[in-house]
Each structure stands twice: as C-alpha cells, then as structure tokens.
Design an enzyme around this catalytic site. Sequence first.
Site, PDB file in Angstrom:
ATOM      1  N   SER A  20       0.858  -1.175   0.000  1.00  0.00           N
ATOM      2  CA  SER A  20       0.000   0.000   0.000  1.00  0.00           C
ATOM      3  C   SER A  20       0.898   1.229   0.000  1.00  0.00           C
ATOM      4  CB  SER A  20      -0.861   0.009   1.270  1.00  0.00           C
ATOM      5  OG  SER A  20      -1.459   1.260   1.497  1.00  0.00           O
ATOM      6  N   TYR A  33      -1.304  -0.685  10.750  1.00  0.00           N
ATOM      7  CA  TYR A  33      -1.478  -0.814   9.306  1.00  0.00           C
ATOM      8  C   TYR A  33      -0.213  -0.377   8.577  1.00  0.00           C
ATOM      9  CZ  TYR A  33      -3.618  -0.388   4.698  1.00  0.00           C
ATOM     10  OH  TYR A  33      -3.917  -0.528   3.370  1.00  0.00           O
TER      11      TYR A  33
END
Length: 106
Positions: A20, A33
């Site tokens: 990501s 995350y």
Amino acid sequence: QAFIPRMIARGGGHIVNVSSLAGLISAPRFAPYNASKAAVVALTQTLKTELSSSHIGVTVVCPPVVKTNILENTLRMAGEIDYDIAGEMELLRAAMKASRITPEDH
C-alpha cells in the site's frame, strides 16, 4: 518454502507482492497498518536481493488510496483526534472520498 524452490528448479520466475502507499508514507493513527505494509515493502526488497542470482524477480505494488471504510473504523477505535493531526485527517478523508479505486477493482 512453498514455491521458491520450484521457481529455482524451473530456472526463475517473478514474485509480485501487494502492499500500500502506507508502506511508504505513514499516516498518523495507523501504526499497525503502516507497519504491516512497510513490512511487505521490506520483505520484497530483501527477497529481490536474495533471489536475484536465481533469476527470480521480485516487485512490490503500492496502490494509492482505495475507497474503503478503514479510515472511519480506525478513527472510531482510536478515539478523539488530537488537534495537531486534525489537518492530516481531513486530507486523508478528502483523498478517500476522491478515490475512484474500490476493493472490487483489485
């Protein structure tokens, strides 16, 4: 252990990992995350170095913001927003709202 030996036996191949943008840029309140996505980037870089002599390429894909509910869920779990990061949260909200990428696109 599952597939690299077979790739070596075949003379090479290519591995693609999906991370990501959060693996490269860390947003506040997203430590778990961000860390997990940065780990995918680091793993990819390590494998690329380790496997280059075996003719195995390794690539990491870091898509930009995908329109999900992760921002609101994270903020709900984190509690009140600190004043010093309120502007960054608004930028993240705007990026999420403007994104044309959905999980179904992947």
